[in-house]
Design a protein around this motif. Structure first.
Motif, PDB file in Angstrom:
ATOM      1  N   MET A 143     -39.135 -98.898  23.197  1.00 41.56           N
ATOM      2  CA  MET A 143     -38.523 -97.676  22.677  1.00 41.56           C
ATOM      3  C   MET A 143     -38.250 -96.700  23.814  1.00 41.56           C
ATOM      4  N   LEU A 144     -39.183 -96.619  24.735  1.00 42.94           N
ATOM      5  CA  LEU A 144     -39.033 -95.708  25.863  1.00 42.94           C
ATOM      6  C   LEU A 144     -37.787 -96.087  26.665  1.00 42.94           C
ATOM      7  N   GLY A 145     -37.560 -97.380  26.844  1.00 46.18           N
ATOM      8  CA  GLY A 145     -36.372 -97.834  27.555  1.00 46.18           C
ATOM      9  C   GLY A 145     -35.107 -97.343  26.872  1.00 46.18           C
ATOM     10  N   ALA A 146     -35.028 -97.568  25.570  1.00 46.67           N
ATOM     11  CA  ALA A 146     -33.849 -97.140  24.819  1.00 46.67           C
ATOM     12  C   ALA A 146     -33.700 -95.622  24.879  1.00 46.67           C
TER      13      ALA A 146
ATOM     14  N   PHE B   1     -25.216 -89.390  32.817  1.00 41.17           N
ATOM     15  CA  PHE B   1     -25.304 -90.411  33.866  1.00 41.17           C
ATOM     16  C   PHE B   1     -24.312 -91.536  33.538  1.00 41.17           C
ATOM     17  N   PRO B   2     -23.647 -92.117  34.555  1.00 38.92           N
ATOM     18  CA  PRO B   2     -22.680 -93.183  34.257  1.00 38.92           C
ATOM     19  C   PRO B   2     -23.339 -94.374  33.554  1.00 38.92           C
ATOM     20  N   TYR B   3     -22.518 -95.126  32.818  1.00 40.06           N
ATOM     21  CA  TYR B   3     -23.034 -96.112  31.872  1.00 40.06           C
ATOM     22  C   TYR B   3     -23.908 -97.201  32.499  1.00 40.06           C
ATOM     23  N   TRP B   4     -23.306 -98.035  33.372  1.00 40.11           N
ATOM     24  CA  TRP B   4     -24.070 -99.171  33.870  1.00 40.11           C
ATOM     25  C   TRP B   4     -25.219 -98.775  34.798  1.00 40.11           C
ATOM     26  N   PRO B   5     -25.008 -97.790  35.705  1.00 34.67           N
ATOM     27  CA  PRO B   5     -26.164 -97.373  36.531  1.00 34.67           C
ATOM     28  C   PRO B   5     -27.361 -96.920  35.690  1.00 34.67           C
ATOM     29  N   THR B   6     -27.082 -96.383  34.507  1.00 37.78           N
ATOM     30  CA  THR B   6     -28.175 -95.983  33.615  1.00 37.78           C
ATOM     31  C   THR B   6     -29.142 -97.144  33.394  1.00 37.78           C
ATOM     32  N   PHE B   7     -28.550 -98.334  33.207  1.00 37.62           N
ATOM     33  CA  PHE B   7     -29.374 -99.511  32.955  1.00 37.62           C
ATOM     34  C   PHE B   7     -30.387 -99.739  34.072  1.00 37.62           C
ATOM     35  N   PHE B   8     -29.888 -99.632  35.323  1.00 38.85           N
ATOM     36  CA  PHE B   8     -30.779 -99.920  36.450  1.00 38.85           C
ATOM     37  C   PHE B   8     -31.872 -98.862  36.552  1.00 38.85           C
ATOM     38  N   VAL B   9     -31.463 -97.616  36.403  1.00 38.78           N
ATOM     39  CA  VAL B   9     -32.444 -96.533  36.479  1.00 38.78           C
ATOM     40  C   VAL B   9     -33.524 -96.728  35.415  1.00 38.78           C
ATOM     41  N   VAL B  10     -33.078 -97.086  34.204  1.00 39.27           N
ATOM     42  CA  VAL B  10     -34.033 -97.253  33.103  1.00 39.27           C
ATOM     43  C   VAL B  10     -35.000 -98.388  33.412  1.00 39.27           C
TER      44      VAL B  10
ATOM     45  N   ALA C 150     -34.681-105.117  26.608  1.00 41.95           N
ATOM     46  CA  ALA C 150     -34.485-105.393  25.179  1.00 41.95           C
ATOM     47  C   ALA C 150     -34.156-104.109  24.432  1.00 41.95           C
ATOM     48  N   GLY C 151     -34.839-103.015  24.798  1.00 39.58           N
ATOM     49  CA  GLY C 151     -34.581-101.734  24.153  1.00 39.58           C
ATOM     50  C   GLY C 151     -33.139-101.299  24.347  1.00 39.58           C
ATOM     51  N   LEU C 152     -32.641-101.447  25.577  1.00 40.62           N
ATOM     52  CA  LEU C 152     -31.266-101.055  25.864  1.00 40.62           C
ATOM     53  C   LEU C 152     -30.278-101.946  25.125  1.00 40.62           C
ATOM     54  N   LEU C 153     -30.589-103.243  25.053  1.00 40.85           N
ATOM     55  CA  LEU C 153     -29.664-104.166  24.395  1.00 40.85           C
ATOM     56  C   LEU C 153     -29.574-103.889  22.904  1.00 40.85           C
ATOM     57  N   ILE C 154     -30.693-103.524  22.315  1.00 36.70           N
ATOM     58  CA  ILE C 154     -30.682-103.347  20.862  1.00 36.70           C
ATOM     59  C   ILE C 154     -30.257-101.919  20.483  1.00 36.70           C
ATOM     60  N   ALA C 155     -30.266-101.020  21.480  1.00 38.68           N
ATOM     61  CA  ALA C 155     -29.975 -99.612  21.213  1.00 38.68           C
ATOM     62  C   ALA C 155     -28.622 -99.376  20.541  1.00 38.68           C
ATOM     63  N   PRO C 156     -27.555-100.131  20.872  1.00 36.35           N
ATOM     64  CA  PRO C 156     -26.295 -99.877  20.165  1.00 36.35           C
ATOM     65  C   PRO C 156     -26.314-100.382  18.723  1.00 36.35           C
TER      66      PRO C 156
ATOM     67  N   ARG D 240     -34.987 -94.257  17.832  1.00 35.38           N
ATOM     68  CA  ARG D 240     -35.936 -93.267  17.326  1.00 35.38           C
ATOM     69  C   ARG D 240     -37.354 -93.646  17.748  1.00 35.38           C
ATOM     70  N   PRO D 241     -38.278 -92.693  17.687  1.00 37.99           N
ATOM     71  CA  PRO D 241     -39.603 -92.943  18.273  1.00 37.99           C
ATOM     72  C   PRO D 241     -40.334 -94.148  17.692  1.00 37.99           C
ATOM     73  N   ASP D 242     -40.068 -94.518  16.444  1.00 38.32           N
ATOM     74  CA  ASP D 242     -40.820 -95.657  15.918  1.00 38.32           C
ATOM     75  C   ASP D 242     -40.004 -96.943  15.871  1.00 38.32           C
ATOM     76  N   MET D 243     -38.977 -97.027  16.731  1.00 38.83           N
ATOM     77  CA  MET D 243     -38.208 -98.276  16.766  1.00 38.83           C
ATOM     78  C   MET D 243     -39.009 -99.426  17.396  1.00 38.83           C
ATOM     79  N   GLY D 244     -40.158 -99.093  17.972  1.00 37.37           N
ATOM     80  CA  GLY D 244     -40.980-100.125  18.613  1.00 37.37           C
ATOM     81  C   GLY D 244     -41.475-101.199  17.666  1.00 37.37           C
ATOM     82  N   VAL D 245     -41.332-100.945  16.357  1.00 39.31           N
ATOM     83  CA  VAL D 245     -41.752-101.941  15.363  1.00 39.31           C
ATOM     84  C   VAL D 245     -41.068-103.284  15.615  1.00 39.31           C
ATOM     85  N   ILE D 246     -39.881-103.229  16.227  1.00 37.58           N
ATOM     86  CA  ILE D 246     -39.156-104.465  16.551  1.00 37.58           C
ATOM     87  C   ILE D 246     -40.051-105.428  17.316  1.00 37.58           C
TER      88      ILE D 246
END
Lengths: 606, 291
Positions: free
Chosen positions: B45-48, B60-69, B204-210, B215-221
């Motif tokens: 969840m924190l990643g997303a 922040f630009p789109y793809w660099p966001t991924f690396f930073v995260v 995984a968080g970033l991939l599922i985010a779209p 939300r804070p309890d999305m970690g249930v995944i």
């Protein structure tokens, strides 16, 4: 005034204050007190599972929810609250039993997950089965009535108090007697507990069922107080809050459960306005206590509490071992079916055991005559301990037969052997380190103590008497092995040689007719080995017990045993009197290596 | 095979591929430490969440966001290791498990306090344009997510099985003392494993985010990925991946053909059934019991 008396007075004063609480507490504080008591009920139940049995539950809110929803639904179906409440508690207990079933073969990891998944499932069902639970909107319940008169919420304080006090008392009695010791023994060393006759299956499921009964009661009483229920009461973080209460107060202690539940229910209620920070604070508290105060608030005072419950050793314990062994006293020797006086031969026939490609035992046959000391020697890795494990049913052999008298041991599970009169010690010492010396030995009597969970909870006179007699007998066993010291200290704090002695006393407490000693002399000094030899001889001569002795201390083996069997790489290479075995060429070769090295190896077999 | 069935299976595989990344993160820590990291879902969840804030609020630009995260969350993984695992390494396993649950709660409630209730979707990384393959319709987004997930699993597999570092990691998981004796810096390897596991969760968080609300309890995944790992066998990486794919498909089938509201309950039912019938999972090896 000293320890127990002061504790008793404090308990009485607390109980008095609780009885008078409705008279002097303002309504809101009275309500908070009710919530505290409800959480005490749940957390005491949780402590039975987590603290005493060592199983993690991350889904206890699920049991509370089942008790609560069942009670509400049954009253809505027309049942009176006083009928619905026990029904809900019973349902919760049954489901707890089912959830406990996987606990049998699972590592803590999987069990934590099963309970977690269970809690989550209950919450999801409450949320989504709208036709039953009304989903997010929740359900209202009519006020419980007594003699036709509806009760005010604060009237429910009395049943809550009664259940909390009764629940604590029951838990206290369980933990101080045979069933509680069995739970703790499973936590400390499941293998050792099994060899002493503790059924892991029965006790772990029982612990879960009992724990669920506590949680279900809290849930059913809670709806009696608030008359409304919805899924928000039971998400995962509530389960974790119960865990936090148990940890902060001190796991493995009922007082800890009370302290933890009181503090963590009381504080947040009084610190209102920080609602969104509650979970955060809870998480931080849990982590901080696990890392810095693992024994909880109560644990800080632990040693002092323990010291006040000293058990004096009987006078004969001082100095020489007791002249009248435990056999002379009591009901004579009747370990399980048949008596030890009967000559029962242990026959091991062509037993084979392989681990992957390694053959640990290759068609080993062995006959042990009753009332003898039979030595089992061989170089490291020759299969001695494996043979012990096969005989005590900890390992399943690939083939062969093992009988003791007319009993077919291979058809007995490991936890039945104690009742047949078979006991063992372990090479790597499997004492229960956090149990006291006395409790360790008492676990040895598990298979023959007539104290059940029910009779322990009820505190029946028969069970009290049995417990008192068991304590006296345990002290005699300790004296028999020459233990001198405080039997009320945890075994883990004692030096190695004493732990060995206690393990032996624990095995003797089984009243075995067959005793398997796995390297009892390892790590002992010269003098201690002498003492051990004397005790082993007395075990055969005075108790009539058959002993199989594995040892690398040849002085001990050759000095004690009538017959010695030698194993090498899983094969029996020699058998006979100590003298014959000592001269056997195969034995010399196995111990000293090929004959190129005769000069350097002389005297190596000691 | 009916179109609906095939469609359900394909979208189940997409979901399962994300579970697979999460499951790998669980399993790699489990193998190294025997600990089940109950904070894994919160790390996801924190990643997303960091991605969402960085991209949509900071700009922040789109793809660099991924690396930073990925890097930021890997550091969080290290922090979790330092606070919840390292100080408790010699405690009973159950204590460590509780500690990770505590960390999860701290992350979850912390994020809830900071982010209050600003729920939103992460912008998709690929277009939502549908592609028709026979009877199955799949969006470019789903296809892309699945492709990235498969790629990540492959890279991870190579790292673990085909590099010296991977060998050191496997050695450390099987016998830390022996690994230490042959000169492996066990502490460093353990830290690395926790960081890597966290980075996988963040991915995984970033991939599922779209696809789901951030939300804070999305970690249930993560629970479901865990069930997948149990299904396949917790002591086998390939098993965990296959189990996760299987679970994704099962979950979708249950959702479409049986009950949507209770599909998660069915998933837990599967978990308990598997644990009862075959605790080592469908592909896993039974673990030896030591006496």
């Amino acid at each position: 005034m000293t320890g127990p008396a002061a504790a008793r007075l404090a308990l009485l004063l607390t109980l008095g204050a609780l009885l008078l609480a409705p008279l002097w507490l303002p309504p809101y504080h009275h309500y908070v007190l009710t919530l505290i008591l409800l959480n005490v009920i749940t957390v005491v139940g949780l402590a039975l599972v987590m603290g005493f049995t060592g199983l993690v539950s991350l889904g206890h809110a699920g049991f509370v929810a089942i008790g609560a929803y069942a009670t509400v639904l049954l009253t809505r179906a027309g049942l009176s609250y006083w009928m619905a409440l026990p029904a809900g508690v019973l349902l919760s207990g049954c489901i707890g039993y089912l959830i406990g079933l996987p606990a049998l073969r699972l590592q803590p990891l999987y069990l934590a997950t099963v309970t977690w998944g269970f809690g989550q499932s209950v919450w999801l069902i409450a949320l989504n089965w709208v036709s039953l639970t009304n989903g997010q909107n929740g359900l209202k319940m009519a006020a419980p009535a007594l003699a036709g008169r509806p009760l005010a919420p604060e009237d429910l304080y009395w049943p809550v108090l009664a259940v909390a006090v009764g629940g604590l008392l029951a838990a206290y009695r369980v933990t101080k007697t045979r069933p509680g010791r069995a739970l703790m023994a499973l936590r400390e060393s499941e293998v050792a507990a099994m060899t002493l006759g503790v059924s892991a299956r029965a006790y772990k499921t029982l612990a879960f069922a009992l724990s669920a009964i506590y949680a279900g009661s809290a849930g059913g009483l809670y709806v009696g107080v608030v008359r409304y229920i919805n899924p928000d009461n039971f998400p995962f973080h509530v389960s974790l809050l119960y865990v936090t209460m148990a940890v902060v107060g001190g796991m493995g202690s009922l007082a800890g459960a009370v302290v933890g539940a009181t503090m963590l229910t009381g504080l947040p209620e009084l610190l209102r306005g920080f609602v969104e920070y509650r979970e955060l604070i809870g998480g931080v508290l849990l982590l901080a206590f696990l890392v810095f105060v693992p024994h909880g608030l109560v644990g800080i005072f632990g040693p002092r509490i323990r010291a006040s419950h000293r058990v004096p050793m009987p006078p004969q314990a001082a100095g020489v071992p007791a002249p009248s062994g435990p056999v002379a006293s009591g009901d004579g020797r009747s370990p399980g079916p048949g008596t030890a006086a009967r000559a029962e031969w242990l026959r091991i026939t062509e037993v084979t055991k392989t681990f992957g490609g390694v053959v640990a035992l290759d068609q080993v046959s062995l006959v042990v005559a009753p009332h003898t000391i039979h030595g089992l020697i061989g170089p490291n890795g020759s299969g001695k301990t494996t043979l012990f494990n096969v005989v005590t049913r900890l390992e399943e052999p690939d083939g062969g037969a093992i009988t003791l008298g007319e009993h077919d041991l291979l058809s007995c599970p490991a936890d039945r052997l104690a009742a047949l009169g078979i006991a063992r010690t372990f090479q790597n010492l499997e004492v229960f380190p956090r149990l006291t010396v006395l409790e360790n030995v008492l676990v040895g009597m598990h298979a023959r103590l007539p104290v059940t969970m029910t009779s322990a909870v009820l505190g029946t006179p028969a069970s009290r008497r049995a417990e008192a007699e068991a304590r006296a007998e345990a002290l005699r066993w300790l004296a028999f092995v020459g233990f001198q010291g405080d039997p009320a200290v945890p075994v883990g704090t004692l030096p190695f040689a004493r732990q060995r002695a206690i393990e032996l006393a624990r095995a003797l407490a089984v009243r075995p007719r067959l005793l398997l000693l796995d390297e009892p002399s390892a790590g002992l000094t010269f003098g201690e080995v002498e003492e051990l030899a004397r005790v082993i001889r007395r075990i055969r001569d005075e108790l009539g017990t058959t002993v199989i002795l594995v040892a690398h201390t040849m002085r001990l083996v050759f000095g004690l045993c009538e017959t010695v069997t030698v194993l090498d790489h899983g094969i029996k290479i020699a058998e006979g009197s100590p003298l014959e075995v000592r001269r056997h060429p195969e034995v010399i070769r196995a111990y000293l290596g090929p004959s190129e090295l005769p000069a350097t190896a002389s005297g190596g077999a000691t | 095979m009916s179109g609906l069935l095939l469609q359900t299976i394909v979208s189940g595989l997409t979901l399962g591929s994300i579970y697979a990344i999460v499951a790998l993160g669980f399993v790699v820590i489990y193998q190294a430490t025997r600990v089940l990291n109950f904070a894994h879902g919160e790390v996801l969840m924190l990643g997303a969440m960091i991605g969402l804030v960085l991209h949509t609020q900071v700009g922040f630009p789109y793809w660099p966001t991924f690396f930073v995260v990925l890097i930021a969350v890997a550091l969080v993984g290290l922090l979790v290791e330092r606070t919840a695992y390292a100080p408790l390494a010699s405690s009973p396993l159950s204590t460590v498990i509780m500690a990770t649950a505590a960390v999860g709660q701290i992350i979850r409630s912390g994020v809830r306090i900071v982010q209050a209730e600003q729920l939103s979707f992460f912008p998709p990384m690929f277009s939502l344009e549908p592609i028709v393959i026979g009877p199955v319709v799949i969006t470019r987004l789903n296809l892309g997510i699945a492709a990235i997930a498969v790629g990540l699993v492959a890279i991870f597999g190579l790292l673990f099985y085909a590099t010296t570092l991977g060998t050191a990691m496997r050695g450390t998981s099987q016998n830390p003392t022996a690994a230490w004796l042959v000169g492996i810096d066990v502490h460093r390897i353990l830290s690395l494993i926790w960081a890597l596991s966290a980075a996988l969760a963040a991915a995984a968080g970033l991939l599922i985010a779209p696809l789901v609300l951030v939300r804070p309890d999305m970690g249930v995944i993560a629970i479901k990925a865990f069930v997948g790992a149990v299904l396949g066998g917790f002591n086998s990486l390939p098993g965990a991946v296959v189990g996760s794919l299987l679970l994704g498909v099962i979950e979708n089938l249950v959702g479409v053909f049986l009950t949507n509201a209770f599909k998660d309950v069915v998933v837990f039912g599967i978990l308990i059934a598997v644990l009862l019938i075959r605790p080592s999972g469908v592909l896993g090896r039974p673990e030896a019991r030591r006496v």
